[in-house]
Design an enzyme around this catalytic site. Sequence first.
Site, PDB file in Angstrom:
ATOM      1  N   THR A 261       5.228 -21.471  54.562  1.00 36.49           N
ATOM      2  CA  THR A 261       6.409 -20.595  54.626  1.00 36.49           C
ATOM      3  C   THR A 261       5.913 -19.145  54.547  1.00 36.49           C
ATOM      4  O   THR A 261       5.504 -18.586  55.553  1.00 36.49           O
ATOM      5  CB  THR A 261       7.421 -20.915  53.503  1.00 36.49           C
TER       6      THR A 261
ATOM      7  N   LYS B 227       1.362 -26.119  50.211  1.00 35.44           N
ATOM      8  CA  LYS B 227       1.923 -24.824  50.605  1.00 35.44           C
ATOM      9  C   LYS B 227       2.539 -24.174  49.373  1.00 35.44           C
ATOM     10  O   LYS B 227       2.911 -24.851  48.416  1.00 35.44           O
ATOM     11  CB  LYS B 227       2.968 -24.972  51.703  1.00 35.44           C
TER      12      LYS B 227
ATOM     13  N   THR C 225       6.764 -23.276  43.515  1.00 35.18           N
ATOM     14  CA  THR C 225       7.386 -23.569  44.819  1.00 35.18           C
ATOM     15  C   THR C 225       6.290 -24.054  45.687  1.00 35.18           C
ATOM     16  O   THR C 225       5.694 -23.290  46.437  1.00 35.18           O
ATOM     17  CB  THR C 225       7.904 -22.350  45.556  1.00 35.18           C
TER      18      THR C 225
ATOM     19  N   GLU D 264       1.878 -14.113  46.477  1.00 36.39           N
ATOM     20  CA  GLU D 264       2.476 -12.963  47.157  1.00 36.39           C
ATOM     21  C   GLU D 264       1.897 -11.662  46.612  1.00 36.39           C
ATOM     22  O   GLU D 264       2.016 -11.349  45.431  1.00 36.39           O
ATOM     23  CB  GLU D 264       3.997 -13.023  47.013  1.00 36.39           C
TER      24      GLU D 264
ATOM     25  N   ASN E 181       9.145  -9.397  48.201  1.00 34.73           N
ATOM     26  CA  ASN E 181      10.338 -10.016  47.642  1.00 34.73           C
ATOM     27  C   ASN E 181      11.574  -9.136  47.698  1.00 34.73           C
ATOM     28  O   ASN E 181      12.687  -9.617  47.523  1.00 34.73           O
ATOM     29  CB  ASN E 181      10.066 -10.473  46.210  1.00 34.73           C
TER      30      ASN E 181
END
Lengths: 405, 405
Positions: free
Chosen positions: B152, B178, B189, B276, B400
């Site tokens: 993703t 992932k 996640t 991230e 984000n």
Amino acid sequence: MAVNLNPPQAGQLPAIAGVELLVAEAGIKTPGRKDVLVVRLDKGNTVAGVFTRNRFCAAPVRLCQQHLAAGVQIRALVVNTGNANAGTGVDGHNRALAVCQAVAEQNQLQVEQVLPFSTGVILEPLPADKIIQALPTLRQADWAEAAQAIMTTDTIAKAASRTLEIDGKKISITGIAKGSGMIHPNMATMLGFVATDAAVTRPLLNQLVKEVADQSFNSITVDGDTSTNDSFILISTGKSEAALIDSVEQPAYLQLKQALLDVAIELAQAIVRDGEGATKFITVEVNGGRSVAECKDVAYAIARSPLVKTAFFASDPNLGRLLAAIGYAGVADLDVDRLSLYLDDVLVACDGGRHPDYREEQGQAVMNQSEITVRVELGRGAACAKVWTCDFSYEYVRINADYRS
Amino acid sequence: MAVNLNPPQAGQLPAIAGVELLVAEAGIKTPGRKDVLVVRLDKGNTVAGVFTRNRFCAAPVRLCQQHLAAGVQIRALVVNTGNANAGTGVDGHNRALAVCQAVAEQNQLQVEQVLPFSTGVILEPLPADKIIQALPTLRQADWAEAAQAIMTTDTIAKAASRTLEIDGKKISITGIAKGSGMIHPNMATMLGFVATDAAVTRPLLNQLVKEVADQSFNSITVDGDTSTNDSFILISTGKSEAALIDSVEQPAYLQLKQALLDVAIELAQAIVRDGEGATKFITVEVNGGRSVAECKDVAYAIARSPLVKTAFFASDPNLGRLLAAIGYAGVADLDVDRLSLYLDDVLVACDGGRHPDYREEQGQAVMNQSEITVRVELGRGAACAKVWTCDFSYEYVRINADYRS
């Protein structure tokens, strides 16, 4: 960057009889900046405090606890910024004690009658000499100047006042606070000092300080970090003409408690409004829980989620992040099909998903505001809790990455 | 931005006999992107899984749990990206079921023999029709392509393999994963699928999946947010020539467990390396605790502190923030005078403060690295724990705040 927060104005902050404020520039970190505050208290006062639960609590925090437990009357507070005197071991204890000793000598007190407070960088030796040398230069100050003297990364000084009448006698309350990062309950990196001329017995003041802290300074978060130095002190000078409050049964007790709460909540909210990098002020309200504890768990899961906080910064009504935070808050047997989620008055989710009538424009309109209330109805009990936080911005990263604060 | 992470190369990822991989472009969110993976499993396999503990767990997670509990043999997995099918209520359940039904029909299976997985945006209806229409276009793929198909916000596909010999017979293990945001234990996640041709009984595989997850995917954090969809699946096809593993007493069990752990840890670390906005990979090691739980508490207090993580981003050896995080980790009766703190091999703090020989240049040299180990010796027991995390950068906020992910 502070959100809807104005600096205090001296005229709006009534002096408290029995409290004398003095400030000085000791050059602890920055030359020429007010960095020492001494609070002198007249005889007959009562003082109570609550402190950080961080196991790495600073030397001054431990000394405060010892001096408050010693049973003598507290007659002076000495506060410095620029150095936290935390993580400094036995040497830190000795330096904090030396400062207390110097203040005691200057005011003809025993060392146990002085409470020390420090805030600033951790792990550096406290320049006690600079503070001690600055004591003869102390000058009278008002509450607004005192609020300035305890600022660190704060961009705006924080103070609040209330007056009330008890049995026809006027009571004044004035308080100051500092803090804007490392903010999380038990406690935030914050110092808070609230004084009233009401007369309250020591057991009641001990109870008041805990109850008031719990619903104010222990209900905020900026970044989830609990600091080493946090202290909240309540001072009752007894100089008003109102009768002594010595029982929780007295109506005066509830009146005073509410006014103290108002002051403490205003100060706590000011810390969030001035949170590092804050662009929005967020109230998270959780109702219908089985216990206050589980409501606080849900409120804090939302209030400290970096994903939720960056969505607020972006004014993005990303409801999935809110629901995910509720889901991982650790509430046992939470039935997500029974809860409702509101942004201000807009019902955005219920029955385990998005409300069918909800339109993104409605969520967007609320998200565009600088003050937002997230409300969760858990639908499983009668308990509730409220927590205040701010968003998470580039500026937060810049402040904490660029500076040794 | 990923930290020391390279994309997998097909030749390095052995195929697992009994596992067939197929991918397609369903155009769920982005046209032309591989967004559907189907894993077909031969008869005779065993499958075990662990899932998010988020109460708002997604419809596919609940279906997986039901189908695994149904007692039938799992014969297919279907994974989509672009939509998490979470917070979608009864309608979400029906859509996930429709996808399973279509995969079952295509492969002449019962619906309970299919496990569904979804990842992507929360609260949006799953476009089940698109997935179902894409099933006839599925084509054979290798593990590297399968890893790409489940990405993703990942910037790099994640896969790992190990081979070992048990009693002279070769065993292969290959896995993909992932995840890069909303990463925190129980679970991140993340989706993780690890297959081996070893033969393991179902009770043992159920035990293995928990033990392996605990020391890999449940030992990482990027932002402290636990997602709604996390799933980790362990597949044993039994196609190798090695004997069935049916007891924890067998040496083969420990051999296999270690190899599975190696694969799972490599995948979990890859998620953190691709966290991230990550610019640094941080290992937090806590030793000498009274229990694993308290060691994990300390490790996570450090690993999720925004103040610590921004200091890593800034390469700032701000030890005070590390000590403060240890102090608020909630370890009962922690004696801070007995603990030691290391940055790599540099002893930076002990006896409640900075080590007298420590020089800032030493800490700075470690902080400048892209891989850093923080080690805490609690000095009160024999338990230990290890957690992996990354730093907290402007880029995290940008990712984000700018995108609905």
